[in-house]
Structure formats: structure tokens, C-alpha cells
Design a protein around this motif. Structure first.
Motif, PDB file in Angstrom:
ATOM      1  N   ASP A 469     110.089  60.379  54.501  1.00  0.00           N
ATOM      2  CA  ASP A 469     110.959  61.463  54.064  1.00  0.00           C
ATOM      3  C   ASP A 469     109.369  62.346  53.953  1.00  0.00           C
ATOM      4  O   ASP A 469     109.178  63.597  52.308  1.00  0.00           O
ATOM      5  N   ARG A 470     108.145  62.389  54.083  1.00  0.00           N
ATOM      6  CA  ARG A 470     107.321  63.005  53.248  1.00  0.00           C
ATOM      7  C   ARG A 470     107.065  64.239  53.209  1.00  0.00           C
ATOM      8  O   ARG A 470     106.891  65.079  52.732  1.00  0.00           O
ATOM      9  N   ILE A 471     107.726  64.907  54.551  1.00  0.00           N
ATOM     10  CA  ILE A 471     108.033  66.354  54.939  1.00  0.00           C
ATOM     11  C   ILE A 471     109.293  66.758  54.992  1.00  0.00           C
ATOM     12  O   ILE A 471     109.890  65.740  56.021  1.00  0.00           O
ATOM     13  N   ALA A 472     109.799  66.965  54.300  1.00  0.00           N
ATOM     14  CA  ALA A 472     111.009  67.412  53.713  1.00  0.00           C
ATOM     15  C   ALA A 472     111.210  69.245  53.252  1.00  0.00           C
ATOM     16  O   ALA A 472     110.902  68.845  52.758  1.00  0.00           O
ATOM     17  N   PRO A 473     112.393  69.417  53.469  1.00  0.00           N
ATOM     18  CA  PRO A 473     112.564  70.833  52.674  1.00  0.00           C
ATOM     19  C   PRO A 473     112.547  70.541  51.005  1.00  0.00           C
ATOM     20  O   PRO A 473     113.141  69.154  50.610  1.00  0.00           O
ATOM     21  N   ALA A 474     111.939  71.183  50.083  1.00  0.00           N
ATOM     22  CA  ALA A 474     112.183  71.409  48.517  1.00  0.00           C
ATOM     23  C   ALA A 474     113.512  72.265  48.282  1.00  0.00           C
ATOM     24  O   ALA A 474     113.807  73.003  48.734  1.00  0.00           O
ATOM     25  N   ASP A 475     113.363  73.115  46.466  1.00  0.00           N
ATOM     26  CA  ASP A 475     114.347  73.594  46.391  1.00  0.00           C
ATOM     27  C   ASP A 475     113.426  74.346  45.939  1.00  0.00           C
ATOM     28  O   ASP A 475     112.610  73.724  45.438  1.00  0.00           O
ATOM     29  N   GLY A 476     113.125  75.612  46.371  1.00  0.00           N
ATOM     30  CA  GLY A 476     112.777  76.833  46.324  1.00  0.00           C
ATOM     31  C   GLY A 476     112.534  77.343  44.871  1.00  0.00           C
ATOM     32  O   GLY A 476     113.873  77.657  44.438  1.00  0.00           O
ATOM     33  N   SER A 477     111.190  78.187  44.435  1.00  0.00           N
ATOM     34  CA  SER A 477     112.263  78.897  43.070  1.00  0.00           C
ATOM     35  C   SER A 477     110.726  80.531  43.459  1.00  0.00           C
ATOM     36  O   SER A 477     109.999  80.640  44.119  1.00  0.00           O
ATOM     37  N   GLY A 478     111.542  81.261  42.230  1.00  0.00           N
ATOM     38  CA  GLY A 478     110.763  82.491  42.615  1.00  0.00           C
ATOM     39  C   GLY A 478     111.975  83.369  43.299  1.00  0.00           C
ATOM     40  O   GLY A 478     111.307  84.750  43.481  1.00  0.00           O
ATOM     41  N   ALA A 479     112.451  83.330  44.201  1.00  0.00           N
ATOM     42  CA  ALA A 479     113.120  84.021  44.704  1.00  0.00           C
ATOM     43  C   ALA A 479     114.410  84.596  43.350  1.00  0.00           C
ATOM     44  O   ALA A 479     115.415  83.813  43.474  1.00  0.00           O
ATOM     45  N   ALA A 480     114.746  86.205  43.944  1.00  0.00           N
ATOM     46  CA  ALA A 480     115.491  86.688  42.611  1.00  0.00           C
ATOM     47  C   ALA A 480     116.212  87.791  42.998  1.00  0.00           C
ATOM     48  O   ALA A 480     115.800  88.776  43.984  1.00  0.00           O
ATOM     49  N   LEU A 481     116.762  87.873  42.386  1.00  0.00           N
ATOM     50  CA  LEU A 481     117.930  89.136  42.847  1.00  0.00           C
ATOM     51  C   LEU A 481     117.407  90.655  41.987  1.00  0.00           C
ATOM     52  O   LEU A 481     117.522  89.980  40.937  1.00  0.00           O
TER      53      LEU A 481
END
Length: 509
Positions: A469-481
Motif C-alpha cells: 500500500d505504498r502507493i494508494a489513494p488518500a482522502d483529498g482536501s481543498g475541494a469546495a463548492l
């Protein structure tokens, strides 16, 4: 880096065929044996299917799978893989210079595909095989009962027919390396007669004729024109193949190959339209991009090894180890397929397990997800519904394979049934983040329902059995409406999947 994008509810490219996220598996290397099938493995069931691998496959939600080849199919007799296993012959596979035990044949593979929830796409041998072989294969697979071949299937314990609807008419018949290689005219005539015979058995099937093995073949694109002039009225798709690499270690040029692929698709779409007009035909033909993936890390070494070895059984072959750069490339290529979904209806990542694959499985050991697994999975899970046109205003660059390439690669899907708008965004810039501002005309977005990101890794970083799991998606931040617009900051060399939950569509009743 400032970037803007505009999406409009009514600017629809096409309904995406779910089969755009299909896969391919061949009797080659360890794709079958010690890939999906390994009797005696700690995770194998009583039939020999590896349940750890099956679980990873199920999580991809693969719609369809092409089988059994590939180059392998051009000298394969499907009858070798039916009946009691103890009576099946061991054959020499000329394509990959290895021994085929035939312990997995059509019935075993169909059982595995059924458990994985995947529809089969079967290829017939038009190299050493004949129209009659193809007809008998289809009768064995699809006819209910009361004939020699259907009753033989029933005697093998399979009462109900499989009802396979997708049939590939050979494999890479333009390639001089292919057993039974033909000229375009000769192959087109054989494919036409085979398609007619198969559709006489079952008019509901779809047939896929061989296009070019890649866009650098000396016969491309005349091959497509000549083949289609012979069989246009009796086929439904033409296949394209292309593999990618970064031997020059030029990341931006590597990413530019996504644009090059778009030109490939566009050229074949134009060829299809030309032949349709020339023949005054009424039917439409679409593209089945049934082999695509990154393949270059060990390609030269594998070629030398195949020539040197002495007919091994299920040898390690084409077991690419994918890095973070490859994952970003695959993300962009899937975006291109979404944008071209009006012409590309089926696409198959090649292959699924061990052989140039998103899943690796050690013989007797663990299975894990390679880096490219993740963009493939996220596109498969969230890239359903309608593909929407998107206008992107961002800085651009030139490279050897393409000019005027946007640093920001975006594809958008609208799943009305789920009430979701999904933005797949790849920032190709090596050092600069992108401040993205997205205008969404005709949509009322309620909230950011999901934001997954792959970023911040060394381009050469990989996954392994020790670090799966070295490379895997993570929860993003900074996307907002913000007042009906989406604003997001996309780091350099990053891939984002942003899902917006929609309210009632603006202006709808």
C-alpha cells in the motif's frame, strides 16, 4: 498555475458503455496458472481458484473480460481444454514458447468469470483455426441442447449455455509475428465469412474484427480500410491495440502519448466513416480498444528470455512492476477513453493478473495491488453514466509526440441515476500546483461527496509484496463548492477524483 474548466449539462459526448472498463487475460506466463488458478495455494478453493486474487478482481467491478488471447489464440484448439482434466493434452504454445497443460479451459474460466461477476468476450482462432472450428466453439458455448457440441457441453456438467455475446475474430492478424498472419484483404474475407456464420447461429451476438496492433505498423491505417471494405456489414467493432512506455525518461513526453492515442482513435473513427460512406452502409461500427497498458520496464529482457528458454510451464513473463508515474499515465489514458466514448465502446486493460497487470500474485504467496490498479478502479467505479464535454483553460506545453498539450487533463461524467457529477483531473505539471475553478452550467451541486487523490510520491515509487500500500489513494482536501462553482487545488503530478452530489437539475421539471 491558474486553470479554469467549464461543463454544461447539455454538452454530452455520449453514454459511456460500461464495457469501457473491461480487461483481458491470456494463457501466457502466470496470468492463469498461479495467477487466478493455483491448486494447493493457501487461499485456493476446492477448484483451485485463488480467492485472494478473486477478491481484488471483484473490487475492480470489471464488466467484461477478453479470453483466451492474445497471440496464444492463433494456434489454440479450444477442444484441448474440455473434458476430464486427466485426459487433456499438454501442448507447446508457439506464441510464448512455453507448455500449456490445458488444466484451465472454457468451462473452468467461465466458472471463474461468473464468480467474479464478469461477462466473457471470447476470441476464436483465425490463425491456424478455421470457420468450422469457430462455429463449433460457439455451438458448444451458446447452444442450449440437442446438438453434438451442445450435448457434449452438457455431458461435461454444464447444463445451461453461457450465452456469450462478444466474439473476437482472431488476434493481431496484421502482425508478421502472428501465427497465421494474413494480408488485410485475405483476413477481411475470412473474418467476414466467420462473422456471417457465427451470426447465423445467434444473430444477437457482436463481432469484433482485428484492427492494427499499434499505430506504428507500416500497414496502418490502410489495414483498417481494407479489412472493413471486406466485412463492414457483418461486424460491430474493430479492435485497436497500443502499449506505452517511457524509455526516454521524459515524463512530459510520456504523458503526451495520451494525446497521441486520441489521434489514433480519431484516425480510425475517420476510416470507419469513410468505409461506411463508400459502401452506403446503414450499420455503425465502433472501436474496441481491447489491449492497452504500460509495457516497457522489462520488455527487452523478456523478449530475450523467451527466445532462450526451453518450453517451461507457466513461466514468469512480462511481470512489469509499475511505479507512480505509470499510475498517473493510466489515469490520463482512462480520461482519454471517457472523452472518446462516442467511438470507443469497449476497452480492455491488458492484462489483469501478473502479466503486465494491475494485480500481482506470488506463486504460493501473497497478492497485491500495483500502482495502476487504483486509477483503473476509480474510473471503473465512478466513470459510469454520460461523458460530458469539458473546456479547459490552462497552461500548455509541446513535446516530441504532441504539441499544445494541456498540463491539466480533465474528464467528466454525469451519472443521473446516482445523482453524481464526477471530475477526473490529472495535473501533469512537474513542479506547479493548479488552482482549478470549474463552472458547472445546468447543475445544482449540493456537496463534495468524495475526493480521492494520488499525489506526493516519487515517480519511481512502486508497490510490492512487502509494501503493498505504498502507493494508494488518500482522502483529498481543498475541494469546495463556492456559489455553484467547484474550486480545488491540485498539486503537481497529482490525480484527483472529485464526486459532487447533485440536487435537482436546474431548469428541469
Amino acid at each position: 498555475m491558474k486553470a479554469r474548466a467549464a461543463i454544461h449539462r447539455d454538452f454530452r459526448i455520449s453514454r459511456i458503455d460500461d464495457r469501457l472498463y473491461s480487461a483481458f487475460i491470456e494463457h501466457m506466463g502466470r496470468a492463469i496458472y498461479s495467477g487466478i488458478y493455483e491448486p494447493g495455494h493457501p487461499h485456493a478453493d476446492h477448484r483451485g481458484f485463488r480467492q485472494d486474487v478473486l477478491g481484488l478482481v471483484r473490487d475492480l467491478d470489471v464488466p467484461a473480460i477478453r479470453y483466451p488471447g492474445g497471440n496464444f489464440v492463433s494456434a489454440y484448439d479450444w477442444k484441448d481444454g474440455i473434458g476430464p482434466k486427466t485426459e487433456r493434452p499438454v501442448r507447446l504454445d508457439l506464441a510464448w514458447r512455453s507448455r500449456e497443460t490445458n488444466q484451465v479451459g472454457i468451462n473452468e474460466f467461465a466458472e471463474w468469470a461468473g464468480e467474479a461477476g464478469i461477462e466473457m468476450m471470447l476470441a476464436v482462432n483465425l490463425g491456424t483455426g478455421t470457420l468450422q472450428d469457430a462455429r463449433e466453439f460457439m455451438e458448444y458455448v451458446n447452444h442450449p441442447s440437442g446438438t453434438t457440441w451442445s450435448d457434449l457441453r452438457r455431458s461435461h456438467g454444464v447444463e445451461q449455455p453461457y450465452g456469450v455475446k462478444m466474439w473476437c475474430l482472431g488476434n493481431e492478424m496484421d502482425g508478421p509475428w502472428q501465427i497465421g498472419h494474413r494480408t488485410a484483404r485475405d483476413y477481411g474475407r475470412v473474418a467476414n465469412q466467420t462473422a456471417k456464420a457465427l451470426k447465423a447461429l445467434d444473430p444477437s451476438i457482436e463481432t469484433i474484427v482485428c484492427g492494427s496492433s499499434n499505430d506504428e505498423m507500416p500497414t496502418y491505417p490502410d489495414w483498417e480500410r481494407e479489412v472493413l471494405e471486406e466485412c463492414y456489414e457483418n461486424v460491430d467493432y474493430i479492435s485497436l491495440h497500443k502499449y506505452f512506455g517511457n524509455n526516454s525518461r521524459d515524463t512530459l513526453n510520456y504523458f503526451g502519448k495520451i494525446e497521441q492515442t486520441g489521434r489514433y482513435i480519431q484516425a480510425i473513427a475517420g476510416t470507419i466513416d469513410h468505409v461506411k460512406a463508400k459502401k452506403r452502409a446503414k450499420n455503425d461500427i465502433f472501436i474496441c480498444f481491447d489491449e492497452w497498458n504500460v509495457w516497457y520496464h522489462s520488455r527487452a529482457e523478456d523478449k530475450a528470455r523467451v527466445k532462450a528458454w526451453d518450453w517451461p510451464e507457466a513461466p514468469s513473463l512480462l511481470e512489469e512492476t509499475y511505479n507512480f508515474e505509470d499510475a498517473l499515465f493510466v489515469a490520463g489514458l482512462l480520461n482519454e477513453f471517457i472523452r472518446r466514448s462516442d467511438r470507443v465502446k469497449i476497452a480492455c486493460i491488458a492484462q489483469l493478473v501478473n502479466v503486465i497487470a494491475p494485480i500481482r500474485a506470488e506463486r504460493g504467496g501473497p497478492a497485491w495491488r500495483q500502482t495502476i490498479y487504483w486509477p483503473y478502479q476509480m474510473a471503473s467505479l465512478y466513470g459510469r453514466g454520460d461523458a460530458l464535454a469539458v473546456q479547459v483553460d490552462a497552461p500548455r506545453y509541446d513535446c516530441r509526440v504532441a504539441d499544445d498539450v494541456s498540463y491539466l487533463d480533465i474528464a467528466v461524467t454525469h451519472d443521473a441515476a446516482a445523482g453524481m457529477l464526477t471530475i477526473f483531473a490529472l495535473n501533469r505539471h512537474l513542479t506547479e500546483a493548479a488552482d482549478l475553478d470549474v463552472e458547472m452550467a445546468g447543475f445544482n451541486a449540493r456537496r463534495v461527496a468524495l475526493h480521492r487523490v494520488m499525489e506526493g510520491h516519487d515517480l519511481q515509487a512502486t508497490n510490492s509484496a512487502e509494501a503493498p500500500d505504498r502507493i494508494a489513494p488518500a482522502d483529498g482536501s481543498g475541494a469546495a463548492l463556492d456559489d455553484g462553482r467547484l474550486r480545488a487545488r491540485l498539486g503537481p503530478l497529482s490525480y484527483h477524483v472529485i464526486r459532487l452530489e447533485l440536487e435537482e437539475v436546474a431548469g428541469s421539471g
